[in-house]
Structure formats: structure tokens, C-alpha cells
Design an enzyme around this catalytic site. Structure first.
Site, PDB file in Angstrom:
ATOM      1  N   HIS A  11       0.717 -11.627   2.455  1.00  0.00           N
ATOM      2  CA  HIS A  11      -0.296 -10.907   1.685  1.00  0.00           C
ATOM      3  C   HIS A  11      -1.507 -11.905   0.826  1.00  0.00           C
ATOM      4  O   HIS A  11      -2.630 -11.588   0.799  1.00  0.00           O
ATOM      5  CB  HIS A  11       0.046  -9.930   0.991  1.00  0.00           C
ATOM      6  CG  HIS A  11      -0.913  -8.723   0.954  1.00  0.00           C
ATOM      7  ND1 HIS A  11      -0.498  -7.425   0.772  1.00  0.00           N
ATOM      8  CD2 HIS A  11      -2.363  -8.853   0.559  1.00  0.00           C
ATOM      9  CE1 HIS A  11      -1.774  -6.745   0.584  1.00  0.00           C
ATOM     10  NE2 HIS A  11      -2.510  -7.481   0.242  1.00  0.00           N
ATOM     11  N   TYR A  29       0.870  -1.161  -0.224  1.00  0.00           N
ATOM     12  CA  TYR A  29       0.072   0.054   0.084  1.00  0.00           C
ATOM     13  C   TYR A  29       0.911   1.191   0.100  1.00  0.00           C
ATOM     14  O   TYR A  29       0.415   2.384   0.070  1.00  0.00           O
ATOM     15  CB  TYR A  29      -1.038   0.096   1.418  1.00  0.00           C
ATOM     16  CG  TYR A  29      -1.958  -1.187   1.117  1.00  0.00           C
ATOM     17  CD1 TYR A  29      -2.080  -1.976   0.657  1.00  0.00           C
ATOM     18  CD2 TYR A  29      -2.595  -1.297   2.526  1.00  0.00           C
ATOM     19  CE1 TYR A  29      -3.073  -3.263   0.694  1.00  0.00           C
ATOM     20  CE2 TYR A  29      -3.755  -2.054   2.899  1.00  0.00           C
ATOM     21  CZ  TYR A  29      -3.645  -2.972   1.767  1.00  0.00           C
ATOM     22  OH  TYR A  29      -4.673  -4.050   2.074  1.00  0.00           O
TER      23      TYR A  29
HETATM   24  N1  LIG Z   1      -5.690  -8.643   2.324  1.00  0.00           N
HETATM   25  C1  LIG Z   1      -6.106  -7.813   1.005  1.00  0.00           C
HETATM   26  O1  LIG Z   1      -5.866  -8.629   0.165  1.00  0.00           O
HETATM   27  C2  LIG Z   1      -7.048  -6.881   1.041  1.00  0.00           C
HETATM   28  C3  LIG Z   1      -7.774  -6.569  -0.077  1.00  0.00           C
HETATM   29  C4  LIG Z   1      -8.659  -5.214   0.219  1.00  0.00           C
HETATM   30  C5  LIG Z   1      -8.613  -4.670   1.153  1.00  0.00           C
HETATM   31  N2  LIG Z   1      -7.798  -5.186   2.410  1.00  0.00           N
HETATM   32  C6  LIG Z   1      -8.017  -4.352   3.635  1.00  0.00           C
HETATM   33  O2  LIG Z   1      -9.409  -4.107   3.879  1.00  0.00           O
HETATM   34  C7  LIG Z   1      -9.683  -2.818   3.993  1.00  0.00           C
HETATM   35  C8  LIG Z   1     -11.120  -2.531   3.301  1.00  0.00           C
HETATM   36  O3  LIG Z   1     -11.335  -2.858   2.088  1.00  0.00           O
HETATM   37  P1  LIG Z   1     -11.709  -1.990   1.046  1.00  0.00           P
HETATM   38  O4  LIG Z   1     -10.878  -0.422   1.279  1.00  0.00           O
HETATM   39  O5  LIG Z   1     -11.292  -2.626  -0.173  1.00  0.00           O
HETATM   40  O6  LIG Z   1     -13.042  -1.767   0.839  1.00  0.00           O
HETATM   41  P2  LIG Z   1     -14.209  -1.150   1.858  1.00  0.00           P
HETATM   42  O7  LIG Z   1     -13.778  -0.848   3.245  1.00  0.00           O
HETATM   43  O8  LIG Z   1     -15.530  -2.288   1.872  1.00  0.00           O
HETATM   44  O9  LIG Z   1     -14.923   0.316   1.052  1.00  0.00           O
HETATM   45  C9  LIG Z   1     -13.912   1.204   1.037  1.00  0.00           C
HETATM   46  C10 LIG Z   1     -14.788   2.135  -0.058  1.00  0.00           C
HETATM   47  O10 LIG Z   1     -16.149   2.577   0.582  1.00  0.00           O
HETATM   48  C11 LIG Z   1     -16.095   4.054   0.690  1.00  0.00           C
HETATM   49  N3  LIG Z   1     -16.815   4.184   1.907  1.00  0.00           N
HETATM   50  C12 LIG Z   1     -16.338   3.942   3.284  1.00  0.00           C
HETATM   51  N4  LIG Z   1     -17.131   4.137   4.167  1.00  0.00           N
HETATM   52  C13 LIG Z   1     -18.166   4.820   3.337  1.00  0.00           C
HETATM   53  C14 LIG Z   1     -19.517   5.123   4.024  1.00  0.00           C
HETATM   54  N5  LIG Z   1     -19.757   5.234   5.301  1.00  0.00           N
HETATM   55  N6  LIG Z   1     -20.565   5.347   3.142  1.00  0.00           N
HETATM   56  C15 LIG Z   1     -19.922   5.413   1.595  1.00  0.00           C
HETATM   57  N7  LIG Z   1     -18.845   4.840   1.131  1.00  0.00           N
HETATM   58  C16 LIG Z   1     -17.906   4.799   2.320  1.00  0.00           C
HETATM   59  C17 LIG Z   1     -14.633   4.573   0.760  1.00  0.00           C
HETATM   60  O11 LIG Z   1     -14.519   5.741   0.248  1.00  0.00           O
HETATM   61  P3  LIG Z   1     -13.637   7.031   0.644  1.00  0.00           P
HETATM   62  O12 LIG Z   1     -12.505   6.438   1.299  1.00  0.00           O
HETATM   63  O13 LIG Z   1     -13.664   7.861  -0.267  1.00  0.00           O
HETATM   64  O14 LIG Z   1     -14.551   7.557   2.080  1.00  0.00           O
HETATM   65  C18 LIG Z   1     -13.819   3.536  -0.164  1.00  0.00           C
HETATM   66  O15 LIG Z   1     -14.055   3.860  -1.726  1.00  0.00           O
HETATM   67  C19 LIG Z   1      -8.579  -1.949   2.978  1.00  0.00           C
HETATM   68  O16 LIG Z   1      -8.463  -0.663   3.115  1.00  0.00           O
HETATM   69  C20 LIG Z   1      -7.431  -2.910   3.605  1.00  0.00           C
HETATM   70  O17 LIG Z   1      -6.739  -2.391   4.749  1.00  0.00           O
HETATM   71  C21 LIG Z   1      -7.052  -6.204   2.162  1.00  0.00           C
END
Ligand SMILES: NC(=O)c1ccc[n+]([C@@H]2O[C@H](COP(=O)([O-])OP(=O)(O)OC[C@H]3O[C@@H](n4cnc5c(N)ncnc54)[C@H](OP(=O)(O)O)[C@@H]3O)[C@@H](O)[C@H]2O)c1
Length: 288
Positions: A109, A53
Site C-alpha cells: 500500500h 479499508y
Molecule cells: N492507494 C492509495 O493510497 C489510495 C488512496 C486513495 C484512494 N485510493 C483508491 O482510489 C479510489 C478513488 O479515490 P478517492 O475515493 O480518494 O477519490 P475520488 O474517486 O476522486 O472521489 C471520491 C469522492 O467523490 C464523490 N463523487 C464520486 N462520483 C461523483 C460524481 N459523479 N459527482 C460528484 N461527486 C462524486 C464521492 O462521493 P460519494 O461516495 O458520496 O458519491 C467521493 O466523496 C479509492 O476509493 C480507493 O479505491 C487509493
């Protein structure tokens, strides 16, 4: 018992992990310190980053700049370079970038690089725990066949390295988990072995906010669709990792502790769909 902002999951390593986490995937490096500080101020005590990241430094800056004692914040990062030397170097690089004395949780990862490299990378994490650089270790994006292989590697390492405990303890598997990707096989494997499940993309990146099943519960509890989905994850016993760079959303996504879904509502929300919104390395073959 009701979940509070301080609720934790006791990991197989013996350490406690705060249930609600804060994700920073795609958070720009220059904004990461600000976002993490906002999250810490909103009550989160668990931050999820990864070497790839490229924002570990901002996470470390926030953790050190906050007035919260270090042992009350749980910091996770992940190794993408899956080999013995790759993982070994990543641990040292993450410590240098974050300027932290230890990392709470280091994950592999994804299951890439073939069996030999996965075993080597795991051994490097086991050595990092023994050296006091990392407290707990685990994997991410591991399907059941990868988890079975890891169990075999742990048994081999115990034989090669001098007995029980020398192969390491798997504390976590972090996978995409939400009502449209419930992954019962992985959840069962982990639950039976006391491996905690971290749920990534817990709000499905906003893609399901208009689903009638979500809207119905949002109306009933006077909560947003995002809050309902985070609550579903907590009520399933997972550790959700919602990500946001938006101050109001960072606060709102943590405001999920004053209501609970009934067991029937948790069940009704869940579907048997296979609909990932991120990559899905859990389905990779063992030789890959
Ligand atoms: N291990 C892996 O392979 C892997 C893969 C993916 C993710 N992850 C981890 O899991 C975390 C979360 O997953 P993710 O980031 O993919 O998806 P997520 O948390 O499901 O969604 C994030 C998205 O939703 C938006 N959002 C957040 N809160 C909101 C709300 N209350 N209302 C409307 N939209 C909202 C954010 O926009 P804004 O930021 O613009 O507010 C962003 O675009 C990641 O950040 C990472 O730490 C790990």
C-alpha cells in the site's frame, strides 16, 4: 481503438486488467456489498479495496453474489503491514475475508518500514503468486526512488532464490493521478518498464469540478465534470478508480465510453501543479 467497458490493460504478469476500476476507500463496510453489486451491474469489472479499508468482506460478498463468472472480475487489495510476515498474513486474511480462491492483484500500500521490510514484504507477495493465492503483484504510492530500490530488490531476490523470475514481476503502481498531479517522473518510469498505472482520486474528490478547463470540455461533450476527468485518465492510458456510494454517480462514472478527448484536449487539461488531495507517500525517504 475506442475504449469499451470490456477494455483491458495486459499486465506484465500476463493477466488482463479491466481499464475502468471502482474504488471503495471510505465506503462503509455495511454498504460495500451493495455498492459493489451496483458497480458490477453498471458494467465495472474491477474493484479496488485494501486491508485497511476494512471492507474486503463486502467486496468478496458482491463478487460471489453476482452472476458474473469469477474470472471476469478483477479484485485488488493492499497490504499496509509492510514486512515479510505482515504481508504473508495479510494475503491469507484477505482470502479468508473475501472467501475468494485467489486475489487478482495485491499491492504494497505504501513505501514504509525501511528497505529490509519492503524487500521482505515484496518477497511474501512473490511467494503468494507462486502458491497460487495471488495472480499479479505491484505497489502503491511508490516514487521513483522507491521503484529503483524495488528493481534492486528484485535482482537480489533472483540471485538469492534461484534465477530469473524468482524476484517477481511488478505489474502495477497505484498513485494519485489527475490533471493537477500528473507525476511525469513516475509515469515515465512505469511506462518504460511496462508497469501499469492505476489512478486514484481520478475525479480529485470533486475539488476541481468548477475549473474553467473542465467546464469547457463538459459543455462541449455534454458530460459532467467527473466524466471528463475519468475520460482524461483513460485517454492518458491509466486505469482510473473512481469511488462512489451514490447509485446515480456509480452509473454516471461508468458512462464515459461514448466520447474521447482529443490529444490536444488531454494536453490542455493537464497542469504542472503539484496539488495532491490525498496523502503523498511517494515523497517519503528510503529509510522511512
Ligand atoms: N492507494 C492509495 O493510497 C489510495 C488512496 C486513495 C484512494 N485510493 C483508491 O482510489 C479510489 C478513488 O479515490 P478517492 O475515493 O480518494 O477519490 P475520488 O474517486 O476522486 O472521489 C471520491 C469522492 O467523490 C464523490 N463523487 C464520486 N462520483 C461523483 C460524481 N459523479 N459527482 C460528484 N461527486 C462524486 C464521492 O462521493 P460519494 O461516495 O458520496 O458519491 C467521493 O466523496 C479509492 O476509493 C480507493 O479505491 C487509493
Amino acid at each position: 481503438m475506442a475504449t469499451t467497458i470490456n477494455s483491458t490493460i495486459k499486465l506484465a504478469s500476463g493477466y488482463e486488467m479491466p481499464r475502468l476500476g471502482f474504488g471503495v476507500y471510505q465506503t462503509p463496510p455495511e454498504e460495500t456489498e451493495r455498492c459493489c453489486l451496483e458497480a458490477l451491474n453498471a458494467g465495472y469489472r474491477h474493484i479496488d479495496s485494501a486491508a485497511c479499508y476494512r471492507n474486503e468482506a463486502g467486496c468478496g460478498n458482491a463478487i460471489r453474489a453476482s452472476s458474473i463468472p469469477r474470472d471476469q472480475i478483477f479484485f485488488t487489495t493492499k497490504v499496509i503491514n509492510i514486512s515479510y510476515y505482515g504481508a504473508k498474513a495479510t494475503v491469507d486474511q484477505s482470502l479468508a475475508l473475501t472467501k475468494l480462491e485467489y486475489i487478482d492483484l495485491m499491492l504494497l500500500h505504501m513505501p514504509m518500514g525501511g528497505s529490509k521490510n519492503r524487500k521482505g514484504a515484496w518477497r511474501a507477495l512473490v511467494e503468494a503468486v507462486e502458491a497460487g493465492k495471488v495472480r499479479s503483484i505491484g505497489v502503491s504510492n511508490y516514487g521513483v526512488h522507491h521503484l529503483d530500490e524495488l528493481e534492486q530488490h528484485i535482482n537480489e531476490l533472483e540471485r538469492e532464490r534461484g534465477g530469473p523470475g524468482k524476484g517477481g514481476v511488478v505489474s502495477v503502481n497505484q498513485v494519485e493521478l489527475h490533471p493537477w498531479l500528473a507525476r511525469q517522473d513516475i509515469v515515465d518510469w512505469c511506462t518504460q518498464r511496462d508497469v501499469a498505472l492505476q489512478a486514484y482520486a481520478p475525479i480529485v474528490r470533486g475539488a476541481r469540478f468548477k475549473e474553467p478547463s473542465v467546464k469547457k470540455l463538459a459543455d462541449k461533450y455534454n458530460k459532467t465534470p467527473a466524466q471528463v476527468l475519468i475520460r482524461w485518465s483513460l485517454d492518458k492510458g491509466f486505469s482510473p478508480l473512481p469511488k462512489s456510494v451514490t447509485p446515480s454517480r456509480i452509473v454516471a462514472n461508468a458512462d464515459v465510453l461514448d466520447f474521447e478527448l482529443t490529444p490536444e484536449e488531454v494536453q490542455e487539461l493537464e497542469t504542472d501543479e503539484y496539488s495532491p488531495v490525498a496523502w503523498d507517500p511517494t515523497i517519503r525517504k528510503l529509510y522511512e
